[in-house]
Write a protein that holds these residues in place. Structure first.
Motif, PDB file in Angstrom:
ATOM      1  N   ALA A 745      -3.164  -7.736   5.757  1.00 13.87           N
ATOM      2  CA  ALA A 745      -2.310  -7.243   4.682  1.00 13.87           C
ATOM      3  C   ALA A 745      -0.913  -7.837   4.732  1.00 13.87           C
ATOM      4  N   GLY A 746      -0.497  -8.388   5.869  1.00 15.06           N
ATOM      5  CA  GLY A 746       0.832  -8.976   5.988  1.00 15.06           C
ATOM      6  C   GLY A 746       1.048 -10.172   5.082  1.00 15.06           C
ATOM      7  N   ARG A 747      -0.003 -10.746   4.561  1.00 13.42           N
ATOM      8  CA  ARG A 747       0.153 -11.861   3.631  1.00 13.42           C
ATOM      9  C   ARG A 747       0.698 -11.419   2.285  1.00 13.42           C
ATOM     10  N   ASN A 748       0.577 -10.127   1.972  1.00  8.07           N
ATOM     11  CA  ASN A 748       1.083  -9.600   0.711  1.00  8.07           C
ATOM     12  C   ASN A 748       2.599  -9.411   0.819  1.00  8.07           C
ATOM     13  N   ARG A 749       3.341  -9.970  -0.111  1.00  7.04           N
ATOM     14  CA  ARG A 749       4.801  -9.938  -0.031  1.00  7.04           C
ATOM     15  C   ARG A 749       5.345  -8.533  -0.132  1.00  7.04           C
ATOM     16  N   TRP A 750       4.685  -7.651  -0.877  1.00  2.31           N
ATOM     17  CA  TRP A 750       5.164  -6.277  -0.988  1.00  2.31           C
ATOM     18  C   TRP A 750       4.965  -5.526   0.320  1.00  2.31           C
ATOM     19  N   ARG A 752       4.937  -6.894   3.279  1.00  7.75           N
ATOM     20  CA  ARG A 752       5.910  -7.428   4.241  1.00  7.75           C
ATOM     21  C   ARG A 752       7.304  -6.860   4.018  1.00  7.75           C
ATOM     22  N   ALA A 753       7.696  -6.727   2.749  1.00 11.61           N
ATOM     23  CA  ALA A 753       9.089  -6.420   2.440  1.00 11.61           C
ATOM     24  C   ALA A 753       9.404  -4.931   2.451  1.00 11.61           C
ATOM     25  N   PHE A 754       8.416  -4.077   2.170  1.00 12.08           N
ATOM     26  CA  PHE A 754       8.675  -2.649   2.053  1.00 12.08           C
ATOM     27  C   PHE A 754       7.650  -1.858   2.858  1.00 12.08           C
ATOM     28  N   TRP A 755       8.103  -0.717   3.345  1.00 11.59           N
ATOM     29  CA  TRP A 755       7.181   0.172   4.027  1.00 11.59           C
ATOM     30  C   TRP A 755       6.382   0.949   2.994  1.00 11.59           C
ATOM     31  N   LEU A 756       5.069   0.941   3.148  1.00 12.70           N
ATOM     32  CA  LEU A 756       4.162   1.647   2.249  1.00 12.70           C
ATOM     33  C   LEU A 756       3.161   2.432   3.082  1.00 12.70           C
ATOM     34  N   PRO A 757       2.712   3.589   2.603  1.00 12.35           N
ATOM     35  CA  PRO A 757       1.672   4.334   3.318  1.00 12.35           C
ATOM     36  C   PRO A 757       0.411   3.485   3.484  1.00 12.35           C
ATOM     37  N   ASN A 758      -0.328   3.735   4.536  1.00 10.17           N
ATOM     38  CA  ASN A 758      -1.511   2.921   4.836  1.00 10.17           C
ATOM     39  C   ASN A 758      -2.521   2.927   3.697  1.00 10.17           C
ATOM     40  N   LYS A 759      -2.684   4.060   3.033  1.00 15.31           N
ATOM     41  CA  LYS A 759      -3.631   4.111   1.922  1.00 15.31           C
ATOM     42  C   LYS A 759      -3.184   3.198   0.776  1.00 15.31           C
ATOM     43  N   VAL A 760      -1.895   3.150   0.550  1.00 15.43           N
ATOM     44  CA  VAL A 760      -1.383   2.266  -0.503  1.00 15.43           C
ATOM     45  C   VAL A 760      -1.560   0.809  -0.094  1.00 15.43           C
ATOM     46  N   VAL A 761      -1.335   0.515   1.182  1.00 17.41           N
ATOM     47  CA  VAL A 761      -1.513  -0.853   1.673  1.00 17.41           C
ATOM     48  C   VAL A 761      -2.956  -1.303   1.494  1.00 17.41           C
ATOM     49  N   ALA A 763      -5.173  -0.131  -0.628  1.00 17.68           N
ATOM     50  CA  ALA A 763      -5.476  -0.274  -2.047  1.00 17.68           C
ATOM     51  C   ALA A 763      -4.823  -1.529  -2.626  1.00 17.68           C
ATOM     52  N   LEU A 764      -3.630  -1.847  -2.178  1.00 18.94           N
ATOM     53  CA  LEU A 764      -2.915  -2.991  -2.721  1.00 18.94           C
ATOM     54  C   LEU A 764      -3.519  -4.310  -2.274  1.00 18.94           C
ATOM     55  N   THR A 765      -4.100  -4.333  -1.088  1.00 16.64           N
ATOM     56  CA  THR A 765      -4.658  -5.573  -0.525  1.00 16.64           C
ATOM     57  C   THR A 765      -6.181  -5.590  -0.539  1.00 16.64           C
ATOM     58  N   ARG A 766      -6.782  -4.668  -1.292  1.00 17.22           N
ATOM     59  CA  ARG A 766      -8.239  -4.622  -1.457  1.00 17.22           C
ATOM     60  C   ARG A 766      -8.964  -4.481  -0.116  1.00 17.22           C
ATOM     61  N   GLY A 767      -8.526  -3.468   0.629  1.00 20.80           N
ATOM     62  CA  GLY A 767      -9.242  -3.115   1.847  1.00 20.80           C
ATOM     63  C   GLY A 767      -8.684  -3.697   3.130  1.00 20.80           C
ATOM     64  N   GLN A 768      -7.685  -4.510   3.055  1.00 20.16           N
ATOM     65  CA  GLN A 768      -7.132  -5.103   4.275  1.00 20.16           C
ATOM     66  C   GLN A 768      -6.068  -4.184   4.881  1.00 20.16           C
ATOM     67  N   THR A 769      -5.865  -4.316   6.165  1.00 19.90           N
ATOM     68  CA  THR A 769      -4.836  -3.565   6.881  1.00 19.90           C
ATOM     69  C   THR A 769      -3.883  -4.543   7.562  1.00 19.90           C
ATOM     70  N   LYS A 770      -2.798  -4.014   8.080  1.00 20.57           N
ATOM     71  CA  LYS A 770      -1.812  -4.853   8.751  1.00 20.57           C
ATOM     72  C   LYS A 770      -2.371  -5.350  10.093  1.00 20.57           C
ATOM     73  N   THR A 771      -2.088  -6.596  10.375  1.00 16.93           N
ATOM     74  CA  THR A 771      -2.467  -7.194  11.655  1.00 16.93           C
ATOM     75  C   THR A 771      -1.199  -7.457  12.452  1.00 16.93           C
ATOM     76  N   TRP A 772      -1.232  -7.114  13.732  1.00 15.65           N
ATOM     77  CA  TRP A 772      -0.026  -7.179  14.548  1.00 15.65           C
ATOM     78  C   TRP A 772      -0.184  -8.208  15.663  1.00 15.65           C
ATOM     79  N   GLY A 773       0.917  -8.859  15.970  1.00 19.46           N
ATOM     80  CA  GLY A 773       0.978  -9.726  17.130  1.00 19.46           C
ATOM     81  C   GLY A 773       1.649  -9.021  18.287  1.00 19.46           C
ATOM     82  N   ASP A 774       1.584  -9.617  19.465  1.00 17.58           N
ATOM     83  CA  ASP A 774       2.179  -9.049  20.676  1.00 17.58           C
ATOM     84  C   ASP A 774       3.443  -9.828  21.028  1.00 17.58           C
ATOM     85  N   TYR A 775       4.569  -9.152  20.946  1.00 17.64           N
ATOM     86  CA  TYR A 775       5.847  -9.748  21.351  1.00 17.64           C
ATOM     87  C   TYR A 775       6.133  -9.226  22.752  1.00 17.64           C
TER      88      TYR A 775
END
Length: 783
Positions: A745-750, A752-761, A763-775
Motif C-alpha cells: 500500500a505504500g506505493r499509493n501517494r495518499w 504515504r502522505a496521510f495517516w488513514l485507518p487500515n480499513k480505508v487503506v 479499500a483504497l489500495t484494493r486489498g493491499q496493506t502497508k509493508t514495512w522495512g527494518d531500520y
C-alpha cells in the motif's frame, strides 16, 4: 466570561478603554437619556447602536480602531441580535453596560499570553516528535555547532574559507543558548539537541503570538482567531517551526516584520519603519538574504500610502511627504545594515581568518554561480511548491492564492465589505484597496520568485508559511461576508442572525477540516518516517565506548584503554589531530545509503564518530572538521619583537573552548573538497573499521526471505548489500519499522502522505496493506 478573557478585548495598547476613545455606544446612550435613569440608558444605548449601523464602540473591536475589513452594515446584519437583547435593562452602572455591550458584539480573542501558551505546547510536541526533513539542516548547521561545542563534526564545502557561504555568526546565535542549557542543566549532547529544538519552538511561538495579536488589533478580531487556529494546526508550521535552518529563522523575523507593517503608516514617527526594516534586515543578513524580498511591498507602501497621525507637528504638504519617507527608508536601512552586518562580519572574520561577507557570497553563488550553481544539486518541475503546499496546508493553499483576486472582486461586487484600513485620527486612507493589496502581495511575490528557480526545496518556502495562513484566512473572511450579504437580500430580516451564525460556522468547519487533514499528515510523517531519529536516540545508550576522562577546561579526551569482553575487543587511545590519531581510532558508527537521514553527532556518545561507507550515491559527501588540541592549555606562543627597541612581547590570544585556535577547522581549507558535487573517495570509511552499523532493510521486497534470496541480492548489488541479513558478522541491537514506498500500500501517494485507518487503506489500495522495512542499529560480531 472570566475577567482574564475580557481584558484583551476591552482595552487598547495604552490601556484606555475602547469606549473612552471615540463617541461610541455609551456616549450615544448618555445623550439619549437622563443621567439618573439606568434603565432608559440601557434601552437607548441598544437602540443607538442599531440606528448607527456600526459595531460596538463605533466600529472598535478589542479596544482598537477596526476599519480594516469592517462592515458598514447594521448591527442586526453584522452581529447576533440576541446578544443585544440579552443585555440587562436594569444595570445601575453605565460602564458595566458599555462593557456588556462590547462583549456581546465583539468576538472573544485570546490574549497574547494564552495564544503563546497554546502555540508553545504544540511547538514543544513538534520539538520532541517531528522528523528532520532536510539533510542540509544536519550537515550545514547541527554538525558545525557540534564542532564548536564538542570539537568533532562533519564539514561541508560551504564552510571552506574558499567559498564561505555559511555564517559562523548564525551558528553562534544558536550555540550560546544551547551551551547555557548544557551548563545549567548538566545535559548531555542528546539532551542539548532537544532542548535547543524546544527553545526554537518557544521563539516561534512568540513570533506567531505577536503576529496573531497584531492581526486582532490592526485588522479584525475574527481574522485573528482564524489565523491562530491555522498557525496552531497546519502541518507546514509544525515542520518549519523547530528547524535549525536560516529559512526558519527568516520565518521568525518575517512574522515580527509583518506585525509591524500591519500598523497604519505614520508621517512623523519613524518607529514603525525602523522596526520593520530591522526585522527584515536581521532575517536577510543573519539568516537568508533572499528573505529581504518580503520587504519590497513595505517599501512600496511607504512611498505610495499617505497617512496622518496625532503628532503636534504641522502636517507635511502632500507633495513633500514621499521625499521624507524615502529619506527615512534610506537612512534606516543604512543604520540597520551597520547594526547587523558589522558584527556578523567580525565574527566570520575571526573564524574564517579572512574578510567574508557571507550574505553577499550566498547571493553571488545562487544567482551568478553559473555551471557550479545550486542547479547541480537537482531541479524540480514548476508545480513542486504547489504540491508541497497542498500536502502541508491542504485547503489553505488555494485559499491563499484566491485572497488577492477576491479582494478585487469584492471591490466591484460588494464594496461595502471592502477592507478599509484605519489611520491614527480615524480618517480613511485615500486608497485602502492599495494598502491592503500590499499586505497580501508578499506571499505572491515569494512564490513567484522561487517557482521560477529550477532548484527547489521544501525549506525555501518556510519564510512565507505564516503568510500563507494569513492570506488564506482573509479569503475565508471575505467569502463569509459576501455570503452573508447575498443571503440577506433573499432571506427575511428576522433570520439575519441565523445567517450570520451559519456563515461563521461554515468558516470554522473549513478550518477544523483543514486541521484534521494536517493532523493526519503529521501523524503519517511520524509513523512512517520517524525510525531514524528513534534508532539514533537509542544508539546513544547502546553504543559502548571506553571510559572518558573529562579534564576541566578542555574537551573530553579519549585515553588509552583496553576493554575486553566475551563478544568484542575495543582498543582506543588519546585522539590527537584528525590526521594523526596515535595508537588507535574512535568508535565508528557507519552508514551507507542512509547517510542523509543521520540526525547529527548529538545522537552519538562521546568518543564516537560517524563513518560513511560506499553506496549508490556518487555525489560529494561531507568530510570531517580538522580537530584541534585536546590539552588543558594551548602551546605557548612565541614572543615577537616589540615596537620599543630591545623589547619583546607575547601576542594576545583568545583562549576559550570555542576559540578559533581550539577549532582550527573553521579557518583551514579542507582537502579533497569541491563545490561541483563530485565524489571524493577519501571521505569513505572502510567497512572493517566500523564497529556499529545503521542500515535499512526492506525484507518485504524478498518474499522468499531465505539465504538463497539474500545471496542472489548480494551478487546483484555488491555496493549496497543487505548488511542486516549477514548474521555471521552483524548483530541487531535495536530496530524500528520504516514504510516501504515501493511495495504494498505504500506505493499509493495518499497512503504515504496521510495517516488513514487500515480499513480505508485496504479499500483504497484494493486489498493491499502497508509493508514495512527494518531500520536497525547493528553491532559487529567478534571473529
Amino acid at each position: 466570561m472570566p475577567s482574564s478573557a475580557v481584558a484583551p478585548n476591552s482595552r487598547n495598547k495604552s490601556g484606555t478603554a475602547a469606549s473612552e476613545r471615540t463617541p461610541g455606544a455609551a456616549a450615544a446612550a448618555e445623550s439619549a437619556s437622563p443621567p439618573n435613569s439606568a434603565t432608559s440608558t440601557a434601552t437607548a444605548t441598544k437602540q443607538a447602536l442599531k440606528q448607527r449601523g456600526v459595531p460596538a464602540a463605533n466600529g472598535h473591536a478589542n479596544g482598537k480602531p477596526n476599519g480594516i475589513l469592517s462592515d458598514k452594515r447594521t448591527v442586526s446584519e453584522e452581529h447576533d441580535e440576541q446578544g443585544l437583547d440579552n443585555i440587562s435593562d436594569t444595570s445601575n452602572d453605565p460602564n458595566d453596560l458599555t462593557t456588556a455591550l462590547r462583549n456581546a458584539v465583539a468576538p472573544y480573542c485570546p490574549s497574547y499570553s494564552v495564544a503563546f501558551k497554546a502555540l508553545f505546547l504544540v511547538r514543544t510536541l513538534a520539538a520532541t516528535y517531528s522528523n528532520i526533513s532536510d539533510c542540509d539542516e544536519v550537515f550545514n548547521f547541527w554538525e558545525p555547532m557540534h564542532y564548536l561545542q564538542y570539537g568533532t563534526g562533519l564539514e561541508t564545502w560551504e564552510y571552506s574559507p574558499i567559498y564561505a557561504i555559511r555564517s559562523w555568526a548564525y551558528i553562534l546565535a544558536h550555540a550560546f543558548p544551547a551551551e547555557i542549557a548544557r551548563l545549567a542543566m548538566s545535559a548531555n549532547s542528546l539532551q542539548v539537541f532537544f532542548i535547543l529544538r524546544i527553545i526554537l519552538g518557544a521563539v516561534s511561538a512568540h513570533c506567531e503570538a505577536t503576529l496573531y495579536r497584531a492581526v486582532v488589533d490592526e485588522v479584525d478580531p475574527r481574522i485573528g482567531r482564524y489565523l491562530l487556529l491555522a498557525l496552531i494546526s497546519s502541518a507546514g508550521t509544525w515542520i518549519a517551526s523547530n528547524a535549525f535552518l536560516p529559512s526558519t529563522f527568516a520565518m521568525y523575523t518575517t512574522m515580527l516584520f509583518f506585525s509591524q507593517t500591519l500598523q497604519p503608516p505614520r508621517q512623523h514617527s519613524g518607529k514603525r519603519t525602523f522596526w520593520a526594516i530591522f526585522w527584515v534586515g536581521m532575517g536577510a543578513l543573519l539568516g537568508w538574504p533572499f528573505s529581504a524580498a518580503v520587504g519590497l511591498p513595505f517599501a512600496m507602501e511607504e512611498l505610495l500610502v499617505h497617512s496622518r497621525n496625532h503628532s503636534k507637528k504641522k502636517t507635511v504638504r502632500f507633495r513633500d511627504w514621499r521625499v521624507m519617507r524615502l529619506i527615512r527608508l534610506v537612512t534606516t536601512s543604512v543604520a540597520v545594515l551597520g547594526l547587523v552586518l558589522v558584527p556578523i562580519m567580525a565574527i566570520d572574520h575571526y573564524y574564517y581568518k579572512k574578510l567574508a561577507i557571507v550574505p553577499l557570497n550566498i547571493v553571488l553563488y545562487n544567482v551568478f554561480g553559473g555551471d557550479v550553481g545550486p542547479d547541480i544539486f537537482g531541479t524540480e518541475p514548476w508545480w513542486f511548491y504547489i504540491l508541497n503546499g497542498l500536502l502541508n496546508f491542504n485547503f489553505l493553499l488555494p485559499a491563499a492564492f484566491l485572497s488577492l483576486p477576491l479582494l478585487f472582486i469584492t471591490k466591484f461586487t460588494v464594496p461595502d465589505v471592502l477592507p478599509s484600513p484605519p489611520s491614527s485620527e480615524n480618517l480613511p486612507l485615500k486608497d485602502p484597496l492599495l494598502w491592503f493589496s500590499l499586505k497580501l502581495s508578499p506571499f505572491y511575490l515569494w512564490f513567484a520568485i522561487f517557482t521560477a528557480q529550477p532548484h527547489k526545496e521544501e525549506r525555501f518556502l518556510f519564510v512565507v508559511y505564516p503568510l500563507i495562513c494569513f492570506n488564506a484566512v482573509v479569503t475565508l473572511f471575505l467569502v463569509q461576508k459576501m455570503v452573508q450579504r447575498v443571503l440577506n437580500k433573499f432571506v427575511a430580516r428576522s433570520k439575519s442572525s441565523a445567517i450570520h451564525k451559519y456563515s461563521t460556522g461554515l468558516v470554522w468547519v473549513i478550518l477544523v477540516a483543514s486541521a484534521a487533514i494536517s493532523l493526519s499528515r503529521i501523524v503519517a510523517l511520524h509513523e512512517h518516517y520517524s525510525a531514524p531519529i528513534d534508532v539514533y536516540r537509542k544508539a546513544y545508550d547502546l553504543v559502548k565506548v571506553p571510559s572518558l576522562i573529562h579534564l576541566e577546561g578542555s574537551d573530553p579526551a579519549i585515553v588509552a584503554a583496553t576493554i575486553v569482553s566475551d563478544t568484542e575487543k575495543l582498543s582506543v587511545a588519546m585522539a590527537g589531530d584528525d590526521h594523526q590519531e596515535p595508537g588507535g581510532a574512535p568508535i565508528r558508527v557507519c552508514v551507507g545509503k542512509e547517510w542523509y537521514r543521520f540526525p547529527s553527532h548529538y545522537f552519538l556518545p562521546d568518543g564516537t564518530k560517524l563513518g560513511l561507507i560506499k553506496s549508490h550515491f556518487d555525489g560529494l559527501l561531507p568530510g570531517e572538521f580538522r580537530e584541534g588540541s585536546r590539552q588543558t592549555d594551548l602551546p605557548p606562543m612565541k614572543t615577537q619583537p616589540s615596537a620599543a627597541k630591545g623589547k619583546e612581547h607575547t601576542p594576545f590570544r583568545v583562549d576559550w573552548r570555542w576559540s578559533a585556535e581550539r577549532r582550527p577547522g573553521t579557518s583551514l581549507v579542507p582537502k579533497q573538497m569541491n563545490n561541483e558535487n563530485k565524489e571524493v573517495p577519501e571521505h569513505y570509511t572502510p567497512l572493517d573499521q566500523c564497529q556499529y552499523l545503521v542500515d535499512l532493510d526492506f525484507s518485504g521486497r524478498y518474499p522468499d526471505n531465505d539465504s538463497q534470496a539474500t545471496q542472489r541480492h548480494q551478487e546483484e548489488d555488491a555496493i549496497e548489500p543487505r548488511y542486516l541479513q549477514d548474521k555471521d558478522h552483524w548483530e541487531r541491537l535495536y530496530c524500528k519499522k520504516f514504510l516501504d514506498t515501493q511495495v504494498g500500500a505504500g506505493r499509493n501517494r495518499w497512503v504515504r502522505a496521510f495517516w488513514l485507518p487500515n480499513k480505508v487503506v485496504v479499500a483504497l489500495t484494493r486489498g493491499q496493506t502497508k509493508t514495512w522495512g527494518d531500520y536497525c542499529l547493528a553491532r559487529r560480531k567478534s571473529v
